[in-house]
Structures are given as structure tokens and as C-alpha cells.
Enzyme design. Structure first.
Site, short mmCIF file in Angstrom:
data_model
loop_
_atom_site.label_atom_id
_atom_site.label_comp_id
_atom_site.label_asym_id
_atom_site.label_seq_id
_atom_site.Cartn_x
_atom_site.Cartn_y
_atom_site.Cartn_z
N LYS A 149 32.24 4.50 -0.33
CA LYS A 149 32.94 3.58 0.57
C LYS A 149 33.39 4.31 1.83
CE LYS A 149 36.83 0.38 0.95
NZ LYS A 149 37.79 -0.50 0.24
N HIS A 286 -8.16 -8.77 -13.19
CA HIS A 286 -7.18 -9.73 -12.66
C HIS A 286 -6.27 -10.27 -13.76
CE1 HIS A 286 -8.87 -9.51 -8.69
NE2 HIS A 286 -10.06 -9.77 -9.17
#
Length: 534
Positions: A149, A286
Site C-alpha cells: 500500500k 482441436h
């Protein structure tokens, strides 16, 4: 929500004067600690980390020297103190913050290096509930968040890469830049988020809560991909930490970088091949299998899998469930293959594959448990879907024979093989199989009849390629991963040559479908289990 204070802008360059270090894994500690000491940074630490730094002959303070309180409660309380968090959170150039720090004897802490208690590895080791609880870090995440922070002044390291960047900056000019501190803060918040996700996920599992009110998924970046499914999409690959052998933790022996579709196809292939006890080969294109077979060895299994659909197999992904040898590798490299994934490969196999520079060889050192626990995820707009992994296993005793004709032992074996494959084929799925080999696969159609027709086409073409006068589906078992809503799909299977059918059952027209099967003299079994894969 508090109003944003009118702080002065954060400086670009900060010269660190104090670092707080607390590590479970002390790899790289000596070099980094020496670099910080050489840069004039005072070292502060706790417990074993402090002892290790002192053992290197470097001066180091105990956190207790700052706080005036000893470590207590079996180490649960040592850094949760205003002197520590004031030193991390204080905005150095804000007059009231500086006055408070001076009034209470709080010195700034400019570097935080913390790797957190090993919660994830403790869970993975199978430790008991109490041991896992004790490995939930409290002070570490609090300090990481405080420092992050206040990144305007504090540089936070949560891994080897982070401390490496800090050390490089100190060696360059003795300072950390604002850009570096922001980048490190983002990485640090991601680490604490992932840590909390692991804790919350484990706790929900302990309570048997399959649908907690909040669900967090966390991963660590394994690879930034060249692109996603298509070149205009970005892509990245993350590991979740799940202890499951497969593509996520496979060692890539050779070949160019894996792509998004390669990873997806390799996962699909390896999850299916793990279903079989005999030597097996799966060829995926695929995300759907185009050929699956078992054999006396991998070379035979591969040859039989390739027979199913050699056209689709070109440029596909191959998975096997045994370590590869030279003969296996020579057979596989006869056609172009994108990826081969296996639990192992001997030196001869690796040498054969090495001649194919574009082929990726992945070694996993194990097979996933197809019936083990786990979850699978899918994103949707604004959210994601979660479900348990499909752990279903159908045995001969689970089958309900619903036709007048009973299946032969060979037909039962073929039905179970076909249904296992269908579990891994996109819905609607139809699979024809015989003697441990798929004959034709129909995947992803909007109706089951068309899947049956497509599978029949594949089987007929495969028979022609072998020089047979009949389709490979002749005398096969037909598997449907969901019930036949009408008899038309079953009739297509019979026309293709199937003599037995396996399906979940449960349609309002089951009796109509059973009657059609009886009329044509085929055997049909219900599993009572649907295995959709959308």
C-alpha cells in the site's frame, strides 16, 4: 470510505535504510542480504531467518529489538506491532505521519522480503488439519499488504525475482525507483490474493462445501503465450498448484514454444489416455480425439489409433500412457505432429524426436488419476462456472441390458471402451469402437443423428484406407454419451454396422429406442450415467 489524504507526491528514487526479512525458503538469502548490507541497508529479521543472516557473519537486528516485545505464542505474534506497521505504512513526506513516527520512535522500513509460511506445500504433503492451520501465515500477508500500500516508499519482495530486481537496483545506484516499487506492489498483492484463495479453497473443502458463497481461483504465471486461440488474441498460461500430472507441470524436452491450442489439446489427450490400463495412444485434433486405441505396446497402439482417421491426425497432438522408446518415436515421427506428451521417454526416443525440431516433446513423470478429485472451470460473461471433475467409471456390473439380445463378452468390452472415449468427446458425441480401437468419432454436432452419420463416414473412410471392403464400424459397439431422444440416431448406428449400443438411457422415448434395437437384433446397455462434455 475515508477521503483520500492530501499527501505529497511519492519520490521517484528512495534510498533504503532498513529491510525486514522473513523467509521460509532461504534459498538466495546470503547473496541478497550481503548486497543489501553492502548498500548500507540495516537488516532486521525474525527467528530462523535472523539466525541464518547472523550465520553469514552479517549484522542483523531481531524484530524484538524494534518492538520491545519478544516473539510469543509459538511465533504467532512477533511482527503484529505498530512499530513494524508504522514503519511500513508511514508516508515519509507527510508532516503528520513524520511527527507520529518521531513521537513514537518508529523508524522507516524501506524493503520487505517475505515468502509466507508454506501453506500450499503443507496441504500438498497431506498434513493433518492442525498442521495446515499452523501454516496459515498472518503477519506475513499483513506486512506485504502494508508495504505494498505504501509503495510510494517501500519495495516489497515476495519471490526470488522480486528480490533480484531490488538487489539489481541497489547495485545500480543504491535506490529503488517508483516504477519498480509499483510493479513489485502489484506482484505482492497478487501473491497474497493467491495465498488467501488457497486457504479459503482448502477450508471449504474441509467443510465439504462445494459451493461456498465466495470462490477464488488463483494461479502463478507459467508462460506468456505468443497469442491465444487466434493471433489477434492475447494469451497466458497459469498453474493453479493442483498436484495433477499433465501439461501444466510437464518438462518440455524440445521443440518451439507451446501455444494456447497446443496446451488445450495436450491436456485433452492426456486426460483421456490416462483412462486406460493397457498401453494406449490418443490422437487429438482441436480438443477432440480423432483416434484412440490400445495395443500390446505403444507402437501398436499408435498404429491402431492412426488407422482411425489419418487425415485428421496430421498436425495433431499425441498422448501415450507408457514411457516412449526408440521404435515408438520412429513410428510417431512418420507424419507431422505438433505435440507428444508421455510419462517418460528413453534416450533413443529423445534422439529420434530431436531430428524433428518443430515437434514439442512433453514429459510428465506420471499420469493423472481419471477418477480422482478436482474441479474444472469455464468463464462466462461476468462470471465463471465450476463443477467437479467427471470421475465416472462404468464397469460391466453397472450395465443394465435393456434389449432381448444379450451382448457378448467382446461386445461388453467394446461398449465400455467406446463409452470411455465418448466421455472425452465434445457433445453431441457418438463413438464406434471394436477390439480396443475407435472406428469412427462424431463430435460436437447439434443433433445426435448427425454425429452418428459423421462417425460412420470416418469409419467407412478408415476401412477404405486399410483396403477393406467394409467400414471399420462393421461389428462395432456404438457409444452415445447422452440418451438417444429418438430412434433415428440408433438407426444410423445400425446402418453403420454397429451390433451393440451403450447409452445412459433416461429419454421419454426409451421404449421406442429399445423396440428399434430389438427389431434389428442388436444388444443395448444403459449406464444410467450421462457424460456430456460441452
Amino acid at each position: 470510505m475515508p477521503a483520500a489524504p492530501d499527501f505529497p507526491p511519492a519520490p521517484d528514487a528512495v534510498k533504503p535504510v532498513r529491510a525486514l526479512i522473513s523467509l521460509s525458503d532461504k534459498a538466495g538469502l546470503e547473496d541478497a542480504a550481503r548486497a543489501m548490507h553492502d548498500a548500507g541497508v540495516e537488516l532486521v529479521s525474525t527467528g530462523g531467518t535472523r539466525a541464518a543472516i547472523a550465520g553469514f557473519g552479517l549484522p542483523v537486528k531481531d524484530v524484538a529489538d524494534l518492538t520491545g516485545f519478544p516473539e510469543m505464542m509459538d511465533g504467532r505474534v512477533k511482527t503484529l506491532h505498530p512499530v513494524v506497521h508504522g514503519g511500513l505504512l508511514g508516508v515519509r513526506d507527510a508532516a503528520d505521519h513524520k511527527a507520529a513516527m518521531d513521537a513514537h520512535g518508529i523508524g522507516p522500513i524501506d524493503i520487505v522480503w517475505i515468502d509466507l509460511y508454506p501453506f500450499e506445500s503443507t496441504v500438498a504433503s497431506g498434513a493433518g488439519f492442525d498442521a495446515v492451520i499452523e501454516n496459515i501465515d498472518i503477519g506475513g500477508p499483513a506486512m506485504i499488504r502494508s508495504g505494498s500500500k505504501n509503495h510510494g516508499y517501500v519495495a516489497v519482495a515476495v519471490d526470488a525475482a522480486s528480490i533480484g530486481e531490488i538487489v539489481d537496483a541497489l547495485k545500480a545506484d543504491g535506490t529503488t525507483s517508483l516504477a519498480l516499487r509499483k510493479r513489485l506492489a502489484a506482484r505482492a498483492f497478487a501473491r497474497t490474493a493467491a495465498y488467501d484463495a488457497a486457504v479459503s479453497g482448502w477450508f471449504a473443502g474441509q467443510l465439504g462445501d462445494a459451493a461456498p458463497a465466495r470462490k477464488a481461483i488463483a494461479g502463478s504465471l507459467a508462460q506468456t503465450l505468443r497469442y491465444g486461440e487466434n493471433p489477434h488474441q492475447t494469451g497466458a498460461f497459469y498453474r493453479t498448484g493442483e498436484a495433477r500430472p499433465g501439461v501444466a507441470y510437464a518438462q518440455q524436452i524440445q521443440g518451439k514454444e507451446l501455444g494456447y491450442n497446443n496446451i488445450a489439446d495436450a491436456d485433452a489427450a492426456y486426460e483421456l489416455v490416462a483412462e486406460f490400463e493397457a498401453p494406449a495412444c490418443v490422437i487429438v485434433k482441436h480438443a477432440n480425439p480423432c483416434g484412440v486405441a490400445v495395443g500390446k505396446n505403444l507402437s501398436e497402439a499408435y498404429a491402431r489409433a492412426l488407422e482411425c482417421d489419418a487425415v485428421s491426425a496430421f498436425g495433431g497432438v499425441i498422448a501415450v500412457n507408457r514411457p516412449l522408446n526408440g521404435a515408438d518415436a520412429r513410428a510417431i515421427t512418420e507424419i507431422f505432429t505438433e505435440v507428444v506428451i508421455a510419462p517418460g521417454a528413453d534416450d533413443e526416443a529423445k534422439a529420434v524426436f530431436a531430428a524433428k525440431k518443430n515437434l514439442r516433446l512433453l514429459i510428465t513423470d506420471g499420469l493423472p488419476d481419471p477418477h480422482g478429485p478436482g474441479e474444472v472451470f469455464r468463464s462466462v460473461a461476468g462470471g465463471f462456472l465450476v463443477q467437479s471433475r467427471d470421475r465416472s467409471l462404468i464397469r460391466p456390473a453397472d450395465l443394465k441390458i435393456v434389449t432381448r439380445r444379450q451382448p457378448t463378452p467382446q461386445e461388453i468390452e467394446d461398449m465400455l471402451f467406446a463409452f470411455t472415449v465418448a466421455k472425452h468427446v465434445k457433445s453431441n458425441a457418438i463413438v464406434y469402437a471394436k477390439d480396443g480401437q475407435t472406428a469412427g468419432i462424431g463430435a460436437g454436432q447439434m443433433n445426435r443423428r448427425d454425429s452418428a452419420r459423421i462417425a460412420a463416414i470416418r469409419a467407412r473412410e478408415a476401412g477404405e484406407a486399410k483396403g477393406l471392403a467394409h467400414s471399420l464400424a462393421q461389428g462395432s459397439a456404438c457409444a452415445s454419451e447422452a440418451f438417444f431422444p429418438f430412434a433415428d440416431g440408433l438407426l444410423e448406428a445400425v446402418a453403420a454396422g454397429a451390433t451393440s449400443v451403450i447409452q445412459p438411457g433416461g429419454s421419454m422415448r426409451d421404449e421406442e429406442v429399445i423396440a428399434a434395437a430389438d427389431e434389428r437384433g442388436i444388444a443395448m446397455a444403459f449406464t444410467g450415467v450421462r457424460v456430456f462434455r460441452h
